[in-house]
Scaffold this active site. Sequence first.
Site, mmCIF file in Angstrom:
data_model
loop_
_atom_site.group_PDB
_atom_site.id
_atom_site.type_symbol
_atom_site.label_atom_id
_atom_site.label_comp_id
_atom_site.label_asym_id
_atom_site.label_seq_id
_atom_site.Cartn_x
_atom_site.Cartn_y
_atom_site.Cartn_z
ATOM 1 N N THR A 27 0.968 -1.159 0.018
ATOM 2 C CA THR A 27 0.126 -0.309 -0.655
ATOM 3 C C THR A 27 0.971 1.281 0.129
ATOM 4 O OG1 THR A 27 -0.411 0.365 2.957
ATOM 5 C CG2 THR A 27 -2.040 -0.959 1.266
ATOM 6 N N GLY A 28 0.128 2.259 -0.384
ATOM 7 C CA GLY A 28 1.208 3.401 -0.778
ATOM 8 C C GLY A 28 2.067 3.531 -1.477
ATOM 9 N N ALA A 29 2.045 3.100 -2.810
ATOM 10 C CA ALA A 29 3.287 2.153 -3.015
ATOM 11 C C ALA A 29 2.939 4.012 -4.467
ATOM 12 C CB ALA A 29 3.771 1.240 -4.352
ATOM 13 N N SER A 30 2.722 4.936 -4.758
ATOM 14 C CA SER A 30 2.642 5.798 -5.509
ATOM 15 C C SER A 30 3.759 6.918 -6.263
ATOM 16 C CB SER A 30 1.060 6.940 -4.615
ATOM 17 O OG SER A 30 1.629 7.291 -4.406
ATOM 18 N N ILE A 35 9.006 5.429 -0.135
ATOM 19 C CA ILE A 35 9.316 3.545 0.777
ATOM 20 C C ILE A 35 8.688 2.408 -0.116
ATOM 21 C CG2 ILE A 35 9.705 2.821 2.426
ATOM 22 C CD1 ILE A 35 10.194 5.022 4.048
ATOM 23 N N SER A 178 6.907 4.633 13.162
ATOM 24 C CA SER A 178 7.926 5.659 13.260
ATOM 25 C C SER A 178 9.153 5.614 14.540
ATOM 26 C CB SER A 178 7.711 7.116 12.555
ATOM 27 O OG SER A 178 8.184 7.787 12.439
ATOM 28 N N TYR A 192 0.075 11.658 14.515
ATOM 29 C CA TYR A 192 1.000 10.965 13.113
ATOM 30 C C TYR A 192 1.719 10.260 14.231
ATOM 31 C CZ TYR A 192 4.173 9.149 10.168
ATOM 32 O OH TYR A 192 4.886 8.350 9.705
#
Length: 281
Positions: A27-30, A35, A178, A192
Amino acid sequence: MPLMPHPAPEDLRRDPLPLRGRTALVTGASRRAGIGHAVARRLAAYGASVYLHHHVPHDSAMPWGADRIEDVIASVRAALGDPGARVVAGPGDLTEPSAPAELIATATETLGGRLDILVANHALSGSDGTLDTIDATMLDAHWAVDTRSVLLLVQAYARHRATLPPRTPGGRVVMMTSGQDIASGMPGEIAYALQKGALASITRSLSTTLTENAITVNTVNPGPVDTGYATGEIYDAVAAHSPAGRWGMPDDPARLIAWLTTDEAAWITGEVINSEGGFRR
């Protein structure tokens, strides 16, 4: 067949394609600077077929802007180690409660009916502040994207794996945290940090829950990684606090994450692992 105390010599030789025949959702591979893209390239290079999740409206609203998804796909395809593997991509707004289960179902169907690896890399950028400036809207936004959607993804993934033959090999979940619990923490990003801390805290519980399904669950803190969001004095200051004198590059944590998805890491679960290159906060 009983386990042997020592592997045979031929089993000590590293397979150049340790994920051949496996499937993965990242996911979040845009963005090619991100990363998620680096992780997807590593998984593809190791032989896996990969489904890339993206949410372009999020990146479009950020200072760094959006990338062309076609270019991201092409970059990952160029890294394919197995010519029979595939790289596909699709959108998903993970603020929607139903989106995680839908994404797991789509990725599973697209990749041939089985999903082995889930790398939950996505996160909400911005919409945050200090203790004095945060509000309920900020907290709710980060909860929805950074934590709720990840847990719902893991839930849907686990339900899918439960339909496979018992102890089907290759089940892997990697989540992202994080540096919220290291040194001075993240006082400027309270919302966050709170939600990323929740993922770190739930790692052991999830791993225990999924052990009977032969699924490992680990969480990685990638440390300061140059994904294009920092420049100038901030960039130089972070580099100065690293023994290597530089920021991490996206492929630095990607190597660790990719290794955690291989059979070599089958005995590692329930761990929160820092990949910070000795960064001193």
